[in-house]
Design an enzyme around this catalytic site. Structure first.
Site, PDB file in Angstrom:
ATOM      1  N   ASP A 206       2.191   8.475  -5.847  1.00  0.00           N
ATOM      2  CA  ASP A 206       1.232   8.173  -4.784  1.00  0.00           C
ATOM      3  C   ASP A 206       2.044   7.760  -3.557  1.00  0.00           C
ATOM      4  OD1 ASP A 206      -0.367   6.829  -2.985  1.00  0.00           O
ATOM      5  OD2 ASP A 206      -1.353   5.563  -4.477  1.00  0.00           O
ATOM      6  N   GLN A 209       1.557   5.219   1.210  1.00  0.00           N
ATOM      7  CA  GLN A 209       2.213   4.264   2.105  1.00  0.00           C
ATOM      8  C   GLN A 209       3.624   4.708   2.489  1.00  0.00           C
ATOM      9  OE1 GLN A 209       0.785   1.755   3.587  1.00  0.00           O
ATOM     10  NE2 GLN A 209      -1.119   1.956   2.432  1.00  0.00           N
TER      11      GLN A 209
HETATM   12  C1  LIG Z   1      -4.752   4.028   0.950  1.00  0.00           C
HETATM   13  C2  LIG Z   1      -4.114   4.214  -0.345  1.00  0.00           C
HETATM   14  C3  LIG Z   1      -4.693   4.988  -1.338  1.00  0.00           C
HETATM   15  C4  LIG Z   1      -6.032   5.663  -1.147  1.00  0.00           C
HETATM   16  O1  LIG Z   1      -6.010   6.538  -0.075  1.00  0.00           O
HETATM   17  P1  LIG Z   1      -7.343   7.213   0.457  1.00  0.00           P
HETATM   18  O2  LIG Z   1      -6.952   7.725   1.790  1.00  0.00           O
HETATM   19  O3  LIG Z   1      -8.374   6.108   0.545  1.00  0.00           O
HETATM   20  O4  LIG Z   1      -7.729   8.260  -0.500  1.00  0.00           O
HETATM   21  C5  LIG Z   1      -4.025   5.134  -2.525  1.00  0.00           C
HETATM   22  N1  LIG Z   1      -2.840   4.553  -2.735  1.00  0.00           N
HETATM   23  C6  LIG Z   1      -2.235   3.808  -1.804  1.00  0.00           C
HETATM   24  C7  LIG Z   1      -0.894   3.209  -2.092  1.00  0.00           C
HETATM   25  C8  LIG Z   1      -2.855   3.601  -0.585  1.00  0.00           C
HETATM   26  O5  LIG Z   1      -2.264   2.857   0.342  1.00  0.00           O
END
Ligand SMILES: *Cc1c(COP(=O)(O)O)cnc(C)c1O
Length: 412
Positions: A206, A209
């Protein structure tokens, strides 16, 4: 010069001038926007690109033979290529347009849900956003698979030896964030991926950030999946990216059915389109996809490393300054940390602090930051979070400092 030039090579005043939203007053004070980890503001080039799309080439893509459809398709596909290059993905069809990070993770988790068997294991970390927990729980629950959690130490760093112990031949996928939105911790992604690959286990990163603050090379990391959201990297909402290695994207079943994702449809059976279209059912967020490319150009014009250096300098300055406040507690003091400051002040509820700061024109986030298990790890319900972007200044941090002193006066 608003910013201290010895800390940064960037002309922050000039950069700020490109963000119209920043030049307004909130509660009769100049806006100081510190909620960048939730969503960043947009520069004029991005705003103009949205308007330009609808004013000049708006049309549905990949279908029409007519002029506008060709132009829109070309712009959309050029943006995909830009993103491929930015992530250093090997192949353009490894870049899938999604609605954002949440959608990207759901796409992969849904695919794995169909591949999982009872007793299989999924590893996530203790510092995940809910969007990198719940999709895996849904998949696991349906198939009787088990979620294992990599714990973190008191500094908010994942414990590598514990992670190593969790990996085994039952592990089907590992999912964790590159940088924690709640704590700012930068995880050792490359090492963690290499460890999983010893067991031939794929890894989903993910990067929500990370993309605004670091250069990411998916081939160097050897990530199997990597995702992010446009709106956190100065682009529009409702669009994001899933990178997946071709072999994995081929293996995963489609996420949604509809137009665009098929090769041939009959009631006897349907065959799916080639990558990336297999995962892009329906008319996409065309303008968003194109303008995400504009946002990526924007950060590359400034230089992602320059952005990171400026934000890091701001963070150091803020930590030093806020650290002088009696009762200031930093949550998340990882050695390797991005420009996110999550904190509590003794005896003061985060919500109260956030409300007073807002009265002073200062936007911070308060609460659990969609990471309740992370908060539980520190036995707290939430924090106040200030997260930085390229347009933040030292002066704004001084105002945050003063604001917090005021909060203390009012509530202590
Ligand atoms: C913001 C965020 C998400 C979710 O992102 P969306 O744009 O709301 O789908 C997931 N993981 C992290 C680390 C984030 O900062």
């Amino acid at each position: 010069m608003i910013s201290d030039s010895k800390h940064t090579v960037l002309d922050i005043e000039k950069i700020r001038a490109e963000f119209p939203i920043l030049h307004q007053e909130v509660n009769k004070r100049p806006l100081a926007y510190f909620d960048n980890a939730a969503s960043s503001q947009k520069p004029q080039v991005v705003i103009d690109a949205i308007s330009n799309y609808y004013s000049t080439i708006n049309s549905n893509i990949h279908r029409g033979v007519h002029h506008l459809s060709q132009l829109a398709t070309d712009a959309y596909e050029q943006s995909r290529e830009k993103i491929r290059k930015h992530l250093n993905a090997e192949k353009k069809h490894e870049i899938i347009f999604t609605k954002g990070t949440t959608d990207s993770i759901n796409l992969v988790a849904n695919g794995f849900r169909q591949l999982l068997q009872e007793g299989d294991e999924i590893i996530v970390s203790a510092m995940e956003h809910h969007s990198n927990i719940v999709p895996w729980q849904l998949a696991a629950k349906e198939k009787g698979a088990i979620i294992r959690v990599i714990p973190m130490n008191d500094n908010a760093e994942l414990i590598f030896e514990e992670y190593q112990k969790l990996l085994n031949e039952k592990t089907k996928i590992v999912a964790f964030n590159h940088i924690s939105n709640a704590l700012g911790t930068i995880n050792p992604v490359k090492e963690m991926i290499a460890e999983a690959h010893k067991y031939n286990v794929p890894v989903m990163v993910d990067g929500a950030q990370a993309i605004p603050h670091t250069l990411v090379d998916v081939q160097d990391l050897d990530a199997d999946f990597y995702c992010f959201s446009s709106h956190k990297v100065y682009g529009p909402t409702g669009i994001g990216i899933l990178y997946g290695k071709e072999e994995w994207l081929e293996k995963l079943p489609p996420y949604q059915g509809g137009g665009e994702m098929i090769k041939e449809v009959s009631f006897e059976g349907t065959t799916y389109a080639e990558l990336p279209h297999k995962f892009e059912a329906g008319t996409p967020h065309i303008e968003g996809g194109i303008v995400l490319g504009t946002a990526i150009d924007y950060i590359n014009t400034i230089g992602v490393e320059n952005i990171a250096a400026h934000e890091h300098a701001l963070m150091e300055y803020a930590l030093e300054k806020l650290g002088t406040i009696e009762g200031f507690n930093l949550i998340g003091s990882a050695k390797n940390k991005a420009a996110v400051i999550s904190f509590l002040i003794d005896g003061i509820h985060p919500y109260d602090a956030g409300t007073i700061l807002d009265k002073l024109g200062i936007a911070v986030r308060t609460g659990h930051h969609c990471a309740q298990p992370t908060m539980s790890r520190f036995n707290i319900p939430g924090t106040v979070r200030a997260s930085f972007a390229v347009y933040n200044t030292y002066e704004e941090i001084d105002r945050l400092h003063e604001g917090l002193l005021k909060v203390k006066q009012m509530f202590a």
